[in-house]
Design an enzyme around this catalytic site. Structure first.
Site, short mmCIF file in Angstrom:
data_model
loop_
_atom_site.label_atom_id
_atom_site.label_comp_id
_atom_site.label_asym_id
_atom_site.label_seq_id
_atom_site.Cartn_x
_atom_site.Cartn_y
_atom_site.Cartn_z
N HIS A 1 6.30 7.00 -12.13
CA HIS A 1 7.56 7.40 -12.79
C HIS A 1 7.69 8.92 -12.87
O HIS A 1 6.71 9.66 -12.69
CB HIS A 1 7.61 6.80 -14.20
CG HIS A 1 6.46 7.23 -15.05
ND1 HIS A 1 6.39 8.46 -15.67
CD2 HIS A 1 5.31 6.59 -15.38
CE1 HIS A 1 5.26 8.57 -16.34
NE2 HIS A 1 4.59 7.45 -16.18
N GLU B 1 1.48 0.28 -18.46
CA GLU B 1 0.32 1.17 -18.49
C GLU B 1 -0.76 0.60 -19.40
O GLU B 1 -0.53 -0.34 -20.17
CB GLU B 1 0.76 2.56 -18.96
CG GLU B 1 -0.31 3.64 -18.98
CD GLU B 1 -0.99 3.90 -17.65
OE1 GLU B 1 -1.72 2.99 -17.17
OE2 GLU B 1 -0.83 5.00 -17.10
#
Length: 196
Positions: free
Chosen positions: A8, A82
């Site tokens: 990202h 994550e």
């Protein structure tokens, strides 16, 4: 089958100097510019047919922007989130020192997961994505820790290896499964960022 691994763009946590992990921060304006540049490069050089993405805001927005630019579907997947760093998520680097990191791979972060659990979670979802794939090229838009574990799985590295693949904001890596071999084309390409 080719697989793009994409991190990202810059998130608010990067400029706040806090532990991110499961903390759900948005992209910054700089991050959105990075994603715009990333999307143009991927569209031009290696557009995927399908995108898998973490559900956390920073990865989801990156994937959705990429999908809109290319014109391909995005599938959100919670298992691509994550590392679950538990109580450290969102804390300043100083505050987080009150909660020491576990000494062993099997020990969990308080209210989080262990490094072994993280590795197994990523190996499991990566296996599901690969074995269920029907496209020539897909993208996985996620996080530095997730991409590291995918690369470790691809290389068949043991859990206790202390190598770390440095993946920058919007860094692109390209791996491939052929009938005969596994190929790493490149890791952490950020040439699209220029002066961003």
């Amino acid at each position: 089958m080719q697989i793009l691994l994409i991190r990202h763009g810059e998130s608010e946590a990067d400029i706040l100097n806090v532990h991110e992990g499961r903390a759900d921060f948005e992209l910054t304006e700089r991050g959105r510019k990075q994603v715009g540049s990333l999307s143009q490069k991927v569209k031009k050089d290696f557009p995927p047919d399908f995108i898998w993405a973490s559900t956390l805001k920073r990865a989801r927005e990156t994937a959705e922007t990429l999908g809109e630019t290319i014109g391909c579907p995005v599938q959100l997947e919670e298992e691509l989130m994550e590392f679950n760093n538990g109580v450290q998520a969102g804390l300043s680097l100083e505050e987080a020192k009150k909660y020491p990191e576990p000494k062993f791979f099997h020990e969990r972060f308080e209210n989080g997961e262990s490094f072994i659990e993280f590795r197994m979670r990523i190996e499991t979802i990566f296996s599901k994505i690969v074995t269920g794939n029907k496209y020539e090229r897909i993208a996985i838009v996620a996080h530095g820790g997730v991409i590291n574990n995918i690369l470790r799985a691809f290389y068949q590295m043991p859990i206790n290896m202390d190598y770390y693949f440095k993946i920058e904001d919007t860094g692109i890596s390209l791996i491939e499964f052929t009938d005969k071999e596994k190929v790493i084309h490149f890791i952490n390409d950020t040439s699209h960022l220029g002066n961003i």
